[in-house]
Design an enzyme around this catalytic site. Sequence first.
Site, PDB file in Angstrom:
ATOM      1  N   LYS A   4     -18.901 -32.899  31.777  1.00  0.00           N
ATOM      2  CA  LYS A   4     -19.267 -33.744  32.803  1.00  0.00           C
ATOM      3  C   LYS A   4     -20.657 -33.437  33.196  1.00  0.00           C
ATOM      4  O   LYS A   4     -21.681 -34.147  33.472  1.00  0.00           O
ATOM      5  CB  LYS A   4     -18.306 -33.940  33.671  1.00  0.00           C
ATOM      6  CG  LYS A   4     -18.230 -32.840  34.789  1.00  0.00           C
ATOM      7  CD  LYS A   4     -17.118 -33.404  35.766  1.00  0.00           C
ATOM      8  CE  LYS A   4     -16.344 -32.025  36.278  1.00  0.00           C
ATOM      9  NZ  LYS A   4     -16.998 -30.850  36.890  1.00  0.00           N
ATOM     10  N   ARG A  54     -12.807 -34.587  44.278  1.00  0.00           N
ATOM     11  CA  ARG A  54     -11.588 -33.913  43.313  1.00  0.00           C
ATOM     12  C   ARG A  54     -10.287 -34.185  44.036  1.00  0.00           C
ATOM     13  O   ARG A  54      -9.443 -33.622  43.677  1.00  0.00           O
ATOM     14  CB  ARG A  54     -12.102 -32.469  43.360  1.00  0.00           C
ATOM     15  CG  ARG A  54     -12.861 -32.123  42.210  1.00  0.00           C
ATOM     16  CD  ARG A  54     -13.217 -30.432  42.265  1.00  0.00           C
ATOM     17  NE  ARG A  54     -13.134 -29.754  41.160  1.00  0.00           N
ATOM     18  CZ  ARG A  54     -14.451 -29.397  40.489  1.00  0.00           C
ATOM     19  NH1 ARG A  54     -15.412 -29.988  40.942  1.00  0.00           N
ATOM     20  NH2 ARG A  54     -14.508 -28.839  39.573  1.00  0.00           N
ATOM     21  N   ARG A 109     -18.847 -21.166  27.046  1.00  0.00           N
ATOM     22  CA  ARG A 109     -19.751 -21.571  27.528  1.00  0.00           C
ATOM     23  C   ARG A 109     -20.557 -20.563  28.482  1.00  0.00           C
ATOM     24  O   ARG A 109     -20.189 -19.257  28.839  1.00  0.00           O
ATOM     25  CB  ARG A 109     -19.217 -22.550  28.853  1.00  0.00           C
ATOM     26  CG  ARG A 109     -20.119 -23.053  29.991  1.00  0.00           C
ATOM     27  CD  ARG A 109     -19.754 -24.147  30.573  1.00  0.00           C
ATOM     28  NE  ARG A 109     -18.516 -23.867  31.549  1.00  0.00           N
ATOM     29  CZ  ARG A 109     -17.948 -24.782  32.201  1.00  0.00           C
ATOM     30  NH1 ARG A 109     -18.706 -26.084  32.107  1.00  0.00           N
ATOM     31  NH2 ARG A 109     -17.050 -24.631  33.159  1.00  0.00           N
ATOM     32  N   ARG A 134     -20.010 -17.617  33.564  1.00  0.00           N
ATOM     33  CA  ARG A 134     -19.325 -17.840  34.966  1.00  0.00           C
ATOM     34  C   ARG A 134     -18.076 -17.132  35.169  1.00  0.00           C
ATOM     35  O   ARG A 134     -17.484 -17.089  34.251  1.00  0.00           O
ATOM     36  CB  ARG A 134     -18.979 -19.214  35.084  1.00  0.00           C
ATOM     37  CG  ARG A 134     -20.129 -20.174  35.686  1.00  0.00           C
ATOM     38  CD  ARG A 134     -20.018 -21.650  35.614  1.00  0.00           C
ATOM     39  NE  ARG A 134     -18.624 -21.904  35.987  1.00  0.00           N
ATOM     40  CZ  ARG A 134     -18.463 -23.361  36.424  1.00  0.00           C
ATOM     41  NH1 ARG A 134     -19.093 -24.220  36.154  1.00  0.00           N
ATOM     42  NH2 ARG A 134     -17.354 -23.523  36.882  1.00  0.00           N
ATOM     43  N   ARG A 150      -7.632 -23.753  36.764  1.00  0.00           N
ATOM     44  CA  ARG A 150      -8.348 -24.860  37.207  1.00  0.00           C
ATOM     45  C   ARG A 150      -8.136 -26.101  36.436  1.00  0.00           C
ATOM     46  O   ARG A 150      -7.980 -27.341  36.900  1.00  0.00           O
ATOM     47  CB  ARG A 150     -10.029 -24.524  36.661  1.00  0.00           C
ATOM     48  CG  ARG A 150     -10.533 -23.577  37.692  1.00  0.00           C
ATOM     49  CD  ARG A 150     -11.689 -22.876  37.096  1.00  0.00           C
ATOM     50  NE  ARG A 150     -12.802 -23.750  36.741  1.00  0.00           N
ATOM     51  CZ  ARG A 150     -13.876 -23.492  36.024  1.00  0.00           C
ATOM     52  NH1 ARG A 150     -13.558 -22.581  35.252  1.00  0.00           N
ATOM     53  NH2 ARG A 150     -14.782 -24.372  35.711  1.00  0.00           N
TER      54      ARG A 150
HETATM   55  P1  AMP Z   1     -17.342 -26.730  38.934  1.00  0.00           P
HETATM   56  O1  AMP Z   1     -18.664 -26.514  38.776  1.00  0.00           O
HETATM   57  O2  AMP Z   1     -17.478 -28.402  39.254  1.00  0.00           O
HETATM   58  O3  AMP Z   1     -16.335 -26.730  37.788  1.00  0.00           O
HETATM   59  O4  AMP Z   1     -16.685 -25.927  40.108  1.00  0.00           O
HETATM   60  C1  AMP Z   1     -16.430 -24.820  40.256  1.00  0.00           C
HETATM   61  C2  AMP Z   1     -15.608 -24.508  41.436  1.00  0.00           C
HETATM   62  O5  AMP Z   1     -16.250 -24.699  42.862  1.00  0.00           O
HETATM   63  C3  AMP Z   1     -14.150 -25.182  41.170  1.00  0.00           C
HETATM   64  O6  AMP Z   1     -13.213 -24.630  40.581  1.00  0.00           O
HETATM   65  C4  AMP Z   1     -13.901 -25.357  42.699  1.00  0.00           C
HETATM   66  O7  AMP Z   1     -13.222 -24.046  43.222  1.00  0.00           O
HETATM   67  C5  AMP Z   1     -15.061 -25.536  43.745  1.00  0.00           C
HETATM   68  N1  AMP Z   1     -15.522 -26.953  43.791  1.00  0.00           N
HETATM   69  C6  AMP Z   1     -16.263 -27.679  43.305  1.00  0.00           C
HETATM   70  N2  AMP Z   1     -16.284 -28.853  43.571  1.00  0.00           N
HETATM   71  C7  AMP Z   1     -15.326 -28.848  44.682  1.00  0.00           C
HETATM   72  C8  AMP Z   1     -14.806 -30.067  45.448  1.00  0.00           C
HETATM   73  N3  AMP Z   1     -15.267 -31.379  45.322  1.00  0.00           N
HETATM   74  N4  AMP Z   1     -13.798 -29.712  46.300  1.00  0.00           N
HETATM   75  C9  AMP Z   1     -13.267 -28.333  46.225  1.00  0.00           C
HETATM   76  N5  AMP Z   1     -13.748 -27.640  45.397  1.00  0.00           N
HETATM   77  C10 AMP Z   1     -14.750 -27.455  44.858  1.00  0.00           C
END
Ligand code: AMP
Length: 218
Positions: free
Chosen positions: A13, A88, A127, A160, A171
Site C-alpha cells: 500500500k 485501522r 523488504r 524495519r 501484524r
Molecule cells: P505501517 O508502517 O503502516 O505498517 O505501521 C507500522 C506500525 O505503526 C503498525 O504495526 C502499528 O503498530 C503502528 N500504526 C500505524 N498506523 C496506525 C494506526 N492507524 N493505528 C494504530 N497503530 C498504527
Amino acid sequence: MNLIILGAPGSGKGTSATVLREKYSLAHISTGDIFRSNIKNGTPLGVEAKSYIDKGELVPDSLTVSMVEDRLSQDDCKKGYILDGFPRTLAQAEALEEMLAKNNDKIDAVLSIIVDDEIIKDRVGSRRVCEKCGASFNIKFKPTMVPGVCDLCAGNVIQRADDNPETVANRLTTYYKNTQPLIDFYANKGLIVEGNNNVDSNKCIADIENGLKAKGII
Ligand code: AMP
C-alpha cells in the site's frame, strides 16, 4: 481528491500510495512513517508508540487520532491527500468521519489492496526501507543500485525492526481482526475501489485508476 488506502502490512500500500501521490499531487499521510519519525527523534509520542509498534500491536486510538487530526490541518492537505495506514480500527474510522464533518470535507474513495498472505510473508521478509526518506525497496524484487544505500537520497537502507517473522504474523492477525471490518464499513458507503497486488504494482495501480474512473473521480 481525498483517498484512504487499506491493505495488510506488506501488501504494497505504501508503494501504491507513493505512485498516486506523485501522479495526482496528493499529500501522503502515512501514520507508520509519522510514528517512525517520532521514534527516531525521541519525541514523547515516539517513546509511547514504540512499545506497541515493536510488538506488532496498534498504537492506542487516542494518540493516533489526535496525531492525524493535527496532520490533516496542515496546508498541504488542502490540495487532496491519501491516508496510508489510517484508519485501522472502526473507532478511528468514526473519529475520521467526525473530523471530516467538522471541516466540511469528505473521502472520495477507499482503495483496498488485495494480496495473498503467503506472498505478503515472502515480500515482507525481503523488504528494506530508507531510514532517512522512508523509500521502500526489496532485496529480491526491487534492490537498491548500491547495496544498503537509498537510490533517492543516499540514506541508509535497513530492515524495519517490525519486519521479522513473529511480528509480521502478529501484524497480520491484528490487521484481519481490526482493519478488515473497515472494508465492510466503507463498502456500505459505496466507497471501495480494489487493486490486486499479487503480481506487481503496475497492475495494482491500473486496477485502482480504472476503479476511480468508473466512479468519475478521475
Ligand atoms: P505501517 O508502517 O503502516 O505498517 O505501521 C507500522 C506500525 O505503526 C503498525 O504495526 C502499528 O503498530 C503502528 N500504526 C500505524 N498506523 C496506525 C494506526 N492507524 N493505528 C494504530 N497503530 C498504527
